[in-house]
Design a protein around this motif. Sequence first.
Motif, PDB file in Angstrom:
ATOM      1  N   UNK A  11      44.826  56.232  92.202  1.00 48.38           N
ATOM      2  CA  UNK A  11      43.471  55.527  91.326  1.00 48.38           C
ATOM      3  C   UNK A  11      43.312  56.124  90.207  1.00 48.38           C
ATOM      4  N   UNK A  12      43.518  57.282  89.935  1.00 43.46           N
ATOM      5  CA  UNK A  12      43.440  58.196  88.516  1.00 43.46           C
ATOM      6  C   UNK A  12      44.455  57.450  87.722  1.00 43.46           C
ATOM      7  N   UNK A  19      43.310  53.954  86.802  1.00 46.35           N
ATOM      8  CA  UNK A  19      42.394  53.710  85.739  1.00 46.35           C
ATOM      9  C   UNK A  19      42.652  54.239  84.493  1.00 46.35           C
ATOM     10  N   UNK A  24      42.335  52.185  81.291  1.00 49.97           N
ATOM     11  CA  UNK A  24      41.366  52.476  80.113  1.00 49.97           C
ATOM     12  C   UNK A  24      42.103  52.480  78.706  1.00 49.97           C
ATOM     13  N   UNK A  75      40.216  42.990  89.340  1.00 48.21           N
ATOM     14  CA  UNK A  75      39.310  42.315  88.307  1.00 48.21           C
ATOM     15  C   UNK A  75      40.242  41.232  88.105  1.00 48.21           C
ATOM     16  N   UNK A  92      28.961  39.720  85.167  1.00 48.45           N
ATOM     17  CA  UNK A  92      30.134  39.453  85.493  1.00 48.45           C
ATOM     18  C   UNK A  92      30.112  38.357  86.676  1.00 48.45           C
ATOM     19  N   UNK A 143      37.506  48.301  94.568  1.00 51.60           N
ATOM     20  CA  UNK A 143      38.249  47.959  93.398  1.00 51.60           C
ATOM     21  C   UNK A 143      38.202  49.017  92.324  1.00 51.60           C
ATOM     22  N   UNK A 144      39.084  48.925  91.246  1.00 53.83           N
ATOM     23  CA  UNK A 144      39.059  49.843  90.109  1.00 53.83           C
ATOM     24  C   UNK A 144      37.894  49.732  89.153  1.00 53.83           C
ATOM     25  N   UNK A 145      37.568  50.454  88.671  1.00 62.39           N
ATOM     26  CA  UNK A 145      36.387  50.319  87.866  1.00 62.39           C
ATOM     27  C   UNK A 145      36.611  50.491  86.305  1.00 62.39           C
ATOM     28  N   UNK A 146      37.575  49.672  86.149  1.00 60.18           N
ATOM     29  CA  UNK A 146      38.182  49.077  84.476  1.00 60.18           C
ATOM     30  C   UNK A 146      38.362  47.927  84.610  1.00 60.18           C
ATOM     31  N   UNK A 206      30.456  60.169  84.882  1.00 64.05           N
ATOM     32  CA  UNK A 206      31.667  59.505  85.592  1.00 64.05           C
ATOM     33  C   UNK A 206      31.511  59.474  86.950  1.00 64.05           C
ATOM     34  N   UNK A 207      32.183  58.380  87.463  1.00 66.77           N
ATOM     35  CA  UNK A 207      32.475  58.584  88.721  1.00 66.77           C
ATOM     36  C   UNK A 207      33.607  57.751  89.212  1.00 66.77           C
ATOM     37  N   UNK A 208      34.331  57.864  90.350  1.00 66.60           N
ATOM     38  CA  UNK A 208      35.679  57.289  90.220  1.00 66.60           C
ATOM     39  C   UNK A 208      35.595  56.269  91.577  1.00 66.60           C
ATOM     40  N   UNK A 209      34.730  55.395  91.252  1.00 64.22           N
ATOM     41  CA  UNK A 209      34.502  54.265  92.084  1.00 64.22           C
ATOM     42  C   UNK A 209      33.705  52.925  91.268  1.00 64.22           C
ATOM     43  N   UNK A 210      34.023  51.919  91.628  1.00 68.71           N
ATOM     44  CA  UNK A 210      33.400  50.861  91.255  1.00 68.71           C
ATOM     45  C   UNK A 210      31.895  50.553  91.485  1.00 68.71           C
ATOM     46  N   UNK A 224      29.404  51.575  88.962  1.00 76.62           N
ATOM     47  CA  UNK A 224      29.569  50.890  87.693  1.00 76.62           C
ATOM     48  C   UNK A 224      30.510  49.906  87.619  1.00 76.62           C
ATOM     49  N   UNK A 225      30.526  48.827  87.364  1.00 71.00           N
ATOM     50  CA  UNK A 225      31.677  48.046  87.727  1.00 71.00           C
ATOM     51  C   UNK A 225      33.019  48.212  86.773  1.00 71.00           C
ATOM     52  N   UNK A 232      34.143  50.337  83.117  1.00 73.84           N
ATOM     53  CA  UNK A 232      33.857  50.999  81.912  1.00 73.84           C
ATOM     54  C   UNK A 232      35.349  51.425  81.542  1.00 73.84           C
ATOM     55  N   UNK A 233      35.206  52.827  80.832  1.00 76.75           N
ATOM     56  CA  UNK A 233      36.394  53.441  80.153  1.00 76.75           C
ATOM     57  C   UNK A 233      36.399  54.745  81.005  1.00 76.75           C
ATOM     58  N   UNK A 234      37.508  55.224  81.052  1.00 74.71           N
ATOM     59  CA  UNK A 234      37.826  56.729  81.776  1.00 74.71           C
ATOM     60  C   UNK A 234      37.140  57.801  80.773  1.00 74.71           C
ATOM     61  N   UNK A 235      36.616  58.761  81.033  1.00 73.50           N
ATOM     62  CA  UNK A 235      36.138  59.483  80.090  1.00 73.50           C
ATOM     63  C   UNK A 235      37.066  60.125  79.027  1.00 73.50           C
ATOM     64  N   UNK A 292      37.908  65.373  93.771  1.00 71.61           N
ATOM     65  CA  UNK A 292      39.207  64.560  94.049  1.00 71.61           C
ATOM     66  C   UNK A 292      40.136  64.731  92.788  1.00 71.61           C
TER      67      UNK A 292
END
Lengths: 434, 434
Positions: free
Chosen positions: A98-99, A102, A106, A160, A175, A195-198, B57-61, B64-65, B67-70, B94
């Motif tokens: 997942x990391x 992402x 990103x 997505x 969306x 799902x992925x958040x990007x 940040x959060x590692x799940x959609x 927030x559907x 965004x960008x990874x910090x 995680x």
Amino acid sequence: MSQPRQLSLGAFLIRNGHHVAGWRYPDNVLDDDPFAVYKEAAQLAEAAHFDAVFFADAVTAAAGPAGLEPLTLLSALAAVTKRIGLIGTATTTYNEPYHIARKFASLDQISRGRSGWNLVTSDNASESANFGLPQHVPHAERYARAREFYDVVTGLWDTWEEGAFLNDKEKGIWFDRSKLHTLDHHGKYFNVAGPLNVARSPQGRPVIVQAGGSETGRELAAETAEVVFTAHPTLSSAQAFYQDLKGRLAKYGRQPESLKIMPGIFSIVGRTQAEAEAKFNKLQELVDPESGLALLGRMIGNFDLSPYPIDGPLPELPLTDNGQQSRQKLLTELAQGEHLTIRQLYLRIAGGRGHLTVIGTPETVADKIQEWFEQGGADGFNVMAPWLPGGLRDFTELVVPELQRRGIFRTQYQGSTLREHLGLKKPVNRYSKA
Amino acid sequence: MSQPRQLSLGAFLIRNGHHVAGWRYPDNVLDDDPFAVYKEAAQLAEAAHFDAVFFADAVTAAAGPAGLEPLTLLSALAAVTKRIGLIGTATTTYNEPYHIARKFASLDQISRGRSGWNLVTSDNASESANFGLPQHVPHAERYARAREFYDVVTGLWDTWEEGAFLNDKEKGIWFDRSKLHTLDHHGKYFNVAGPLNVARSPQGRPVIVQAGGSETGRELAAETAEVVFTAHPTLSSAQAFYQDLKGRLAKYGRQPESLKIMPGIFSIVGRTQAEAEAKFNKLQELVDPESGLALLGRMIGNFDLSPYPIDGPLPELPLTDNGQQSRQKLLTELAQGEHLTIRQLYLRIAGGRGHLTVIGTPETVADKIQEWFEQGGADGFNVMAPWLPGGLRDFTELVVPELQRRGIFRTQYQGSTLREHLGLKKPVNRYSKA
């Protein structure tokens, strides 16, 4: 009139360059701001219309005392370049998919479609100790995990669909929910919901790069890679690898042009042959025994060679399980075949480390590149500058114009994404309706 | 003549801003290049001499559907800014400490000493499903892991002493091996050998930021944090928190000024009160029920409120273990105390989400900031722009000059690192000889 087939060029950047004594070279930039040097190098490569910059990686100081982490570095470079591709290494052995999905997604958003992921398994045994494992993960298990890791990452990249974001302020629809999918992966190594958040990558998905040379590594590449980096000292070796790997594609339903093979090239360029050789000799004289022994020790499987007489023969060494078996074998045979001492052997690899090595004029270097490119050894090259940034500038200012004169390398970018530079198709999302 | 105590200001950036309908605001920039918007916002904040930009940040959609990874985002911002601090969130729940230590160290190198790590535990239950865990990690275990994670990360940051790199080309000495240390951490959650493969941070080490409000979270902050972000709707609540947290420092041998407390402020600024209110009303009108219900549902512990009548009362809800208990309690009491319907409640939190909210002229906003700052409620504020970039520009162009006129905010940067902006001491390496 169709354009002749075009080379791909990557700038394989290592701090202080690829020669083990590059850091000591007079005009190598050595200060406390490593990003400034990489920025200059990436901008040089972009001005020469390279396809990409590339960074290797290991999660241990044993592989190099102090550098920058590839994803943070590439993201910073994304902000100060416009067109060049950005390829970074991330191991599947000590990461979570997942990391990784992402971070590359990103980077791809930030760079507007220029990211590539060099998918590797960890070949440095000392990495395990930084992640709580009592010992190095065996080769076969690393590859099984890598294969599943690939499925999860590419699956997350598809969660997505393209065009999901409608951005309709008037109607209040940000969306389209029908274009958002979960993954629900359940496997041997990973369980990942998604799902992925990007959002979906501007180039469909980041380009998948690999560099494994073992039987398992080649099979993984044939199934999943779009670019393969490789090391060959001779054309015949490069041709054999090229044929072997391209020959494996059909059984996965893939065309030969869907995977680009890019050997490394270590070149030292001078306006005359004598000038090139003088640069090389200067570098070789700067190799101190400690660095030379450390380099050779790493390359033959993390052995400590310091107890052995430096002007004596290479001792017999057991085969390692660290993913560098092919290189270890190559070096042992080289030392035996030519009766090299330890010192002679480390000097031999102090630059190219088993990669194609050319010391000469722009024409000599271009000749070699063209020969490999036209005779089934390569689709492009990963350029390994001996020091930075001057060693790279020698290539971009002297060799690139010669390649352009020969019509085999672009004089301007045709596309805007890494995938377009490489001539790779944009993947279709698994959920897209025809 | 000594300067009066100075405020710290952070720009807490969320795509489309903090108001739930910010994305629909006419001049909110909403396109397929989110980095461009963040770049503009960060440069605005830097031009106004803010201490830092900050990303949650959060590692799940689910949070927030898209965004960008910090870390990738902050690294890109590092390359297009010069002085402003760069604070990013990364969960200890995680992640592996070696990766986190390395990424923030790398960002710190790229930015020459401007990075900060917001150390959190994962409070969104849906994150576990992206990392193979059958259920959410309980609060107490998350905090125990976080505490050990902190030890490993700060330990790795000390493995290279300051001045280890000698860069002596002449003598062939790159670095001083006596200034390189292993870590050899063996604990309940982690076993990490070290050393880190990134040189020591230009600011000693990245700044440690936290945001937990629970008893355990406050204790962790008192022991380890240098900045704490917090949410308070009233001065009395902010004062109570400020006193409580600063009061906990002594038992860890710390001075009050070694930890900066920064509540969030959600402000809508107009040249007149009427102009500010018109902007706010415009935003409130743009809140659609679906987004409003989703926001409220997230804030009170990830409940689906859609089955309940929107103009009826908030149903009774069980307390959650998702790290947002204090916020859930606050909202439940608010709804009961003022007899709010679900719709009225989500409209109430559509902007500030429980943070200090000010709608008014630059003077009104500056009055509130100065009051909290001078009456023991805050050392600075995290500015939560309602939309981007215009909502932030209203603050930097209208409120900042007013704060400067009052002598409580800098008119130019005094230092070059985040630590210097915040007035925090540079930590001494545990291995340094006095």
